[in-house]
Design an enzyme around this catalytic site. Sequence first.
Site, short mmCIF file in Angstrom:
data_model
loop_
_atom_site.label_atom_id
_atom_site.label_comp_id
_atom_site.label_asym_id
_atom_site.label_seq_id
_atom_site.Cartn_x
_atom_site.Cartn_y
_atom_site.Cartn_z
N ASP A 15 0.83 -1.21 0.00
CA ASP A 15 0.00 0.00 0.00
C ASP A 15 0.87 1.26 0.00
O ASP A 15 1.96 1.27 0.56
CB ASP A 15 -0.92 -0.03 1.24
CG ASP A 15 -2.07 0.96 1.11
OD1 ASP A 15 -2.40 1.37 -0.02
OD2 ASP A 15 -2.64 1.33 2.15
N HIS A 32 2.11 3.35 -9.12
CA HIS A 32 1.96 1.89 -9.31
C HIS A 32 3.14 1.34 -10.12
O HIS A 32 3.61 0.23 -9.85
CB HIS A 32 0.63 1.58 -10.01
CG HIS A 32 -0.57 1.99 -9.20
ND1 HIS A 32 -0.70 1.68 -7.87
CD2 HIS A 32 -1.69 2.69 -9.53
CE1 HIS A 32 -1.86 2.18 -7.42
NE2 HIS A 32 -2.47 2.79 -8.41
N LEU A 126 11.18 -20.27 -5.18
CA LEU A 126 10.28 -19.35 -4.48
C LEU A 126 8.91 -19.39 -5.15
O LEU A 126 8.81 -19.20 -6.38
CB LEU A 126 10.84 -17.92 -4.53
CG LEU A 126 9.95 -16.83 -3.95
CD1 LEU A 126 9.90 -16.89 -2.42
CD2 LEU A 126 10.44 -15.45 -4.37
C1 IPE Z 1 -5.38 -2.77 -0.24
O1 IPE Z 1 -5.06 -1.43 -0.38
C2 IPE Z 1 -5.33 -3.45 -1.57
C3 IPE Z 1 -4.02 -3.56 -2.21
C4 IPE Z 1 -2.88 -3.19 -1.70
C5 IPE Z 1 -4.03 -4.16 -3.51
P1 IPE Z 1 -6.16 -0.31 -0.49
O2 IPE Z 1 -5.44 0.97 -0.59
O3 IPE Z 1 -7.13 -0.61 -1.57
O4 IPE Z 1 -6.91 -0.44 0.91
P2 IPE Z 1 -7.95 0.52 1.63
O5 IPE Z 1 -9.11 0.68 0.70
O6 IPE Z 1 -7.26 1.82 1.88
O7 IPE Z 1 -8.30 -0.17 2.90
C1 IPE Z 2 -1.69 0.18 -3.28
O1 IPE Z 2 -1.42 1.54 -3.33
C2 IPE Z 2 -1.84 -0.41 -4.66
C3 IPE Z 2 -3.22 -0.76 -5.01
C4 IPE Z 2 -4.25 -0.70 -4.21
C5 IPE Z 2 -3.43 -1.22 -6.35
P1 IPE Z 2 -2.58 2.59 -3.31
O2 IPE Z 2 -2.94 2.93 -4.71
O3 IPE Z 2 -3.71 2.15 -2.46
O4 IPE Z 2 -1.85 3.82 -2.65
P2 IPE Z 2 -2.48 4.88 -1.64
O5 IPE Z 2 -2.99 4.09 -0.45
O6 IPE Z 2 -3.57 5.59 -2.37
O7 IPE Z 2 -1.33 5.76 -1.30
MG MG Z 3 -4.13 2.41 -0.50
#
Ligand code: IPE
Ligand code: IPE
Ligand code: MG
Length: 241
Positions: A15, A32, A126
């Site tokens: 995240d 990303h 792995l």
């Molecule tokens: C969780 O992250 C999903 C992934 C890392 C793929 P999110 O950014 O979507 O989670 P929430 O919505 O903040 O809980």
């Molecule tokens: C996690 O990073 C990746 C996915 C959920 C695909 P985020 O896109 O949720 O990044 P933040 O939480 O908005 O910074």
């Molecule tokens: Mg996020």
Amino acid sequence: MTGSSVPNHIAIVMDGNGRWATRRYLPRVAGHKKGVDALRACVRHCGELGVRVLTVFAFSSENWNRPPEEVSGLMELLAVALSREVPQLHAEGVRIHFVGNRAALSEKVRAGLLQAEAATAGNARLIFNICFNYGGRWDVAQAAAGLAARGEPITEASLDRAMALAHVPDPDLLIRTGGEQRISNFLLWQAAYSELYFSDKLWPDFDAAAIDAAIADYARRERRFGKTSEQLAPGKSKKVA
Ligand code: IPE
Ligand code: IPE
Ligand code: MG
């Protein structure tokens, strides 16, 4: 680091990509992309450390609710990453598994996943599980539905065998980057006894040293699995099959 202090199975909620990009006045998809770089380095480092299974959360069931351009950017990124990264992963002995609901994915993405799985099926160094269009609730529901359709009894053991991660033991260490302390529908069933580790680092910044710090923290934990401290033989508490 000794062999026994390294977790067999690490799971990661990657995240913070969006915030990494926004802080640099970049579009979220740039975060990303940077996240893919961090993941490449993470897979390599885990392999070098002797981690046997790495499971990452790349797209949740709920991520469909994001703006359409971000969703399509993530789909495109998966397709591109699969075609670019698989040869190197294969050379490093990585076996790729897709974990999630394929039905909603495009033909291109589905084909890329099948090809990545087939190309690396003979590897054993792995196991790399990519959770994409995955949700813990989806997994429990699809496992139960499969058992019901076959007329099989629903028990903990039968559900466990029907889960999307039945090919690996449960994660020993579950890491979430990006500062949030929640599960967000990740491995609801399999994380029952995982050690949780939360990092404020954003995923693109989560480097080898950060992985080492997470593992060092894990190595200090006492995993009791319901027992008392006294019941555990000294030095064996962190080992799992
Ligand atoms: C969780 O992250 C999903 C992934 C890392 C793929 P999110 O950014 O979507 O989670 P929430 O919505 O903040 O809980
Ligand atoms: C996690 O990073 C990746 C996915 C959920 C695909 P985020 O896109 O949720 O990044 P933040 O939480 O908005 O910074
Ligand atoms: Mg996020």
